[in-house]
Design an enzyme around this catalytic site. Structure first.
Site, PDB file in Angstrom:
ATOM      1  NE  ARG A  98      28.868  22.839  21.332  1.00  0.00           N
ATOM      2  CZ  ARG A  98      29.761  23.699  20.936  1.00  0.00           C
ATOM      3  NH1 ARG A  98      31.021  23.341  20.796  1.00  0.00           N
ATOM      4  NH2 ARG A  98      29.417  24.934  20.669  1.00  0.00           N
ATOM      5  CG  HIS A 142      27.900  27.946  17.459  1.00  0.00           C
ATOM      6  ND1 HIS A 142      28.475  26.819  18.009  1.00  0.00           N
ATOM      7  CD2 HIS A 142      28.885  28.503  16.713  1.00  0.00           C
ATOM      8  CE1 HIS A 142      29.735  26.702  17.609  1.00  0.00           C
ATOM      9  NE2 HIS A 142      30.012  27.709  16.823  1.00  0.00           N
ATOM     10  CD  GLU A 187      34.707  29.321  20.342  1.00  0.00           C
ATOM     11  OE1 GLU A 187      34.655  30.080  19.357  1.00  0.00           O
ATOM     12  OE2 GLU A 187      35.435  28.313  20.366  1.00  0.00           O
ATOM     13  CG  ASN A 310      34.710  25.303  22.176  1.00  0.00           C
ATOM     14  OD1 ASN A 310      34.265  24.310  22.746  1.00  0.00           O
ATOM     15  ND2 ASN A 310      33.953  26.121  21.466  1.00  0.00           N
ATOM     16  CE1 TYR A 312      39.056  23.634  16.674  1.00  0.00           C
ATOM     17  CE2 TYR A 312      38.200  25.236  18.252  1.00  0.00           C
ATOM     18  CZ  TYR A 312      37.986  24.229  17.325  1.00  0.00           C
ATOM     19  OH  TYR A 312      36.717  23.801  17.059  1.00  0.00           O
ATOM     20  CD  GLU A 370      33.734  24.422  18.798  1.00  0.00           C
ATOM     21  OE1 GLU A 370      34.724  24.912  18.199  1.00  0.00           O
ATOM     22  OE2 GLU A 370      32.624  24.989  18.868  1.00  0.00           O
TER      23      GLU A 370
HETATM   24  C1  FCB Z   1      35.389  27.719  16.931  1.00  0.00           C
HETATM   25  C2  FCB Z   1      33.919  27.832  16.603  1.00  0.00           C
HETATM   26  C3  FCB Z   1      33.423  26.794  15.623  1.00  0.00           C
HETATM   27  C4  FCB Z   1      34.434  26.546  14.525  1.00  0.00           C
HETATM   28  C5  FCB Z   1      35.801  26.285  15.098  1.00  0.00           C
HETATM   29  C6  FCB Z   1      36.846  25.980  14.058  1.00  0.00           C
HETATM   30  O1  FCB Z   1      35.857  28.928  17.406  1.00  0.00           O
HETATM   31  O2  FCB Z   1      33.140  27.693  17.778  1.00  0.00           O
HETATM   32  O3  FCB Z   1      32.184  27.211  15.127  1.00  0.00           O
HETATM   33  O4  FCB Z   1      34.411  27.575  13.638  1.00  0.00           O
HETATM   34  O5  FCB Z   1      36.219  27.395  15.848  1.00  0.00           O
END
Ligand code: FCB
Length: 462
Positions: A98, A142, A187, A310, A312, A370
């Site tokens: 990607r 992006h 995002e 995405n 985290y 992500e």
């Molecule tokens: C996301 C972004 C990516 C990177 C990660 C850690 O929000 O899409 O570009 O910065 O965080």
């Protein structure tokens, strides 16, 4: 130990063996194993081959915006080292890559004249990926808007939506014969809030009305681009990529609970509800009303083929009267572990978000586009990086993702963020997310232990 034992058998496998790597594990044999990057974070070469300036070039060169005064001027120099990076993808047995195209490389003024040398770069990259049987997954945006469009208002100006659809069509005309997976935005919610609401990202705007306008116009641009891409070719799989995070109240108080609900509507709802349900979440719909022109709601709601998630961490939200929406990040429960970004580690949030995604937005194919973690990796004397904390993070999140398969979620793939250590926005080069270490003085790339983990044990569910 396990990693060291398995790695030699997995690295460098043939493409046929790669596709079978998932067999017998939690993940089906056709599960997509990929790595992700983005243009401004890795390419560098900002003045090469006619590229126009992006809002990130301007932002980085404004004093005080980025930690240590870092910029993406050189980044990972991927623009010149892409062959080496494709070879790394092949060595890691990744079946998909990607990446994003830089709009100002292709249309230096944002619209009008096409810079063919910019398109040629992506053309070569795509050919090299296809030759290695690595499926290219292209994201059109992006966050690196052409500065020329910013000067006309950027995402506050509705015209940008039309320019985006034209740009999408130009890229698809050139690459659509080989690139089958397309994402419009990365995002939109992060870009709207951090870039246009609180100003810690480019273009550095602040205020609630700017944030709302940037959100609405990205949603509209998504819809127009999906229609343009479909008109260009009928064989593309189209989607968008969104950062979703459970919004948990920071305390048991009614105020924090209400704040979390409001923040959930802004963060998790405003970017997706218009796409899949045809309107904004009730809690904030009134705030968007003045931005919506005739036909917008229908234009935004285009059928899509997949959603990119995405993930985290979860968010802990507290009442914050001075903040844009009266809600902001609050205290995290005691004992919660953190990554070096200061983000709480909680894999259960990924299970929760995947299940909720299906409940809220329908039974679409979902890809984790992500997931990954930042730690202060230390290179050993021999240059190797044994990033056990990152492996533990990845493993727990893969287990959490795998659970949703049993619950019937159509999760089809996983992309690690990121292939390379890179330019981490406002944090510059101080934060490392790569499964490959980049020495920013020499540009030397060194796969970390997590790279071998993802190539093998991860796929067998270990
Ligand atoms: C996301 C972004 C990516 C990177 C990660 C850690 O929000 O899409 O570009 O910065 O965080």
């Amino acid at each position: 130990m396990l990693i060291a034992t398995l790695a030699p058998f997995v690295l460098g496998k043939s493409p046929a063996a790669r596709s079978a790597a998932g067999h017998g594990s939690t993940f089906p044999a056709d599960f997509v194993w990929g790595a992700a990057t983005s243009s401004y974070q890795i390419e560098g070469a900002v003045d090469v081959d006619g590229r126009g300036k992006s809002i990130w070039d301007v932002f980085c060169h404004s004093p005080g915006r980025i930690k240590n005064g870092d910029t993406g001027d050189v980044a990972c120099d991927h623009y010149h080292r892409w062959r080496e990076d494709v070879a790394l993808l092949a060595r890691g047995s990744f079946g998909a890559y990607r990446f994003s195209t830089a709009w100002p490389r292709i249309l230096p003024a944002g619209s009008g004249a096409i810079e063919h040398r910019g398109l040629d770069f992506y053309d070569r990259l795509v050919d090299a990926l296809v030759a290695q049987r690595i499926a290219p997954w292209l994201c059109l945006y992006h966050w690196d808007l052409p500065q020329a469009l910013q000067q006309q208002g950027g995402w506050l100006n509705r015209d940008t939506c039309r320019h985006f659809a034209d740009y999408a069509q130009i890229v698809a005309r050139r690459l659509g014969d080989r690139v089958k997976h397309w994402a419009t935005f990365n995002e939109a919610n992060v870009h709207a809030l951090f870039g246009h609401g609180i100003g810690t990202h480019a273009p550095g705007l602040t205020g609630r009305s700017n944030m709302l306008a940037a959100m609405h116009h990205q949603n509209l641009a998504h819809g127009l681009a999906v229609a343009a891409l479909r008109a260009e070719r009928s064989d593309l799989r189209l989607g968008t990529i969104i950062n979703l995070q459970p919004a948990r109240p920071s305390s048991q108080s009614d105020e924090d609970r209400r704040a979390a609900e409001r923040f959930d509507a802004v963060w998790n709802g405003a970017c997706l509800d218009p796409l899949t349900k045809g309107g904004y979440p009730a809690a904030i719909a009134a705030e968007f009303a003045s931005l919506i022109a005739d036909g917008d709601l229908a234009a935004m709601r285009q059928p899509i083929d997949y959603l990119g998630l995405n993930y985290y961490s979860p968010m802990y939200i507290a009442q914050a009267p001075q903040s844009l929406f009266g809600a902001w990040f609050g205290a995290v429960p005691a004992g919660t572990p953190f990554t070096a970004m200061g983000w709480p580690i909680d894999a259960a949030g990924l299970t929760e978000e995947l299940i909720r995604l299906r409940e809220r937005h329908g039974d679409l194919d979902i890809y984790i586009t992500e997931n990954g973690a930042c730690f202060d990796d230390l290179a050993a004397a021999d240059g190797s990086v044994r990033d056990e904390e990152r492996i533990a993070y990845l493993r727990s999140h893969l287990v959490a993702a795998g659970r949703t398969l049993h619950a019937g979620v159509r999760l089809r793939g996983y992309f690690v963020w990121s292939l390379l250590d890179n330019f981490e926005w406002a944090e510059g080069y101080s934060r490392r997310f790569g499964v490959v270490r980049v020495d920013f003085d020499t540009q030397r790339r060194t796969p970390k232990s997590s790279f071998a983990y993802l190539a093998g044990p991860a796929r067998s569910g270990l």
